[in-house]
Design an enzyme around this catalytic site. Sequence first.
Site, mmCIF file in Angstrom:
data_model
loop_
_atom_site.group_PDB
_atom_site.id
_atom_site.type_symbol
_atom_site.label_atom_id
_atom_site.label_comp_id
_atom_site.label_asym_id
_atom_site.label_seq_id
_atom_site.Cartn_x
_atom_site.Cartn_y
_atom_site.Cartn_z
ATOM 1 N N THR A 52 1.064 -1.238 -0.351
ATOM 2 C CA THR A 52 0.144 0.133 0.118
ATOM 3 C C THR A 52 1.031 1.430 -0.294
ATOM 4 O OG1 THR A 52 0.011 -0.257 2.632
ATOM 5 C CG2 THR A 52 -2.227 -1.337 1.281
ATOM 6 N N ASP A 91 4.058 1.621 -1.261
ATOM 7 C CA ASP A 91 3.879 1.822 -2.626
ATOM 8 C C ASP A 91 2.970 2.530 -3.996
ATOM 9 O OD1 ASP A 91 6.372 0.720 -1.604
ATOM 10 O OD2 ASP A 91 5.744 -1.320 -2.557
#
Length: 378
Positions: free
Chosen positions: A299, A301
């Site tokens: 998440t 990233d």
Amino acid sequence: MEEECRVLSIQSHVVRGYVGNRAATFPLQVLGFEVDAVNSVQFSNHTEAALRRPGPHPMRTWRALQPLRQAHSRSCTCGYSHWKGQVLNSDELQELYDGLKLNSVNQYDYVLTGYSHWKGQVLNSDELQELYDGLKLNSVNQYDYVLTGYTRDKSFLAMVVDIVQELKQQNPRLVYVCDPVMGDQRNGEGAMYVPDDLLPVYREKVVPVADIITPNQFEAELLTGRKIHTQEEALEVMDMLHSMGPDTVVITSSDLLSPRGSDYLMALGSQRTRAPDGSMVTQRIRMEMHKVDAVFVGTGDLFAAMLLAWTHKHPNNLKVACEKTVSAMHHVLQRTIKCAKAKSGEGVKPSPAQLELRMVQSKKDIESPEIVVQATVL
């Protein structure tokens, strides 16, 4: 014809699932960006352990809780240098657990789970240099953005800085988006899951050349040496980070109590822009997202990639950029947990494989998110 916008993304890669470049590339391409991906590692699947509390518990969603985040190294460099022992099989595990049950001491607050296996390769700084030299030899090392995430290696991180500096010399308008992944809060205490020697590299080399950074509260505290207990202190910490270099700072998650209550996670953002008269204008925002009873990987990233895209499309409006980023995140996570629960069955905790982000299925939400999270201008 729309002008091409190209991103150099230096992150991890997995064959199965969505972390690092796998989490960043698809949404950036959907939003119109060309992405050149350098895979800092290539693994079969993510290596991250998920910390779970049995029963309903609102876990943080923007970055999975990872007390053992060893993703880019085959061995842990932050503990003992040697180890010996035995490998437990399933019968022996059952026998140990039965012993706990017989003594009525099998009561726990957390269970640590994840993929059972992973294999792959890790890129070192020399190999990163070799790849970049290949781009230079072909005169295709022209970029508008650089995006980086998690790394464990000091020399690799320093090489990333050298590349960013060279690219900025070629294109002074290049924007470097950095997620300074170093650690997180757990039970009110901060814990680093990268070697300690990366902190001075981030402080002294990375942050000064970054234009956008996305730390969590603990990482913002590490970078500035200042603890955050209130919203006002968080704003002061973001000002300190601005003074170190970046014009845009988003604290992606915090332990601060949301005005909407304990079921909500608070994030804060600050953006400096120059007004037509030459003065500096700062926009500050607060976002509150409902916590989710699940742990997701990748998440952070995804968040950094979409923030890159939406700040590009709304360069002087952090409020709109964050609303679109967080709303898209909401839709991806809701779809993911719905699909995971359908696969796992009623009353059964979804497995790490079932909780992989439903990215392709969320294409329309990534491309044009319905705004479900409103940011408050402070």
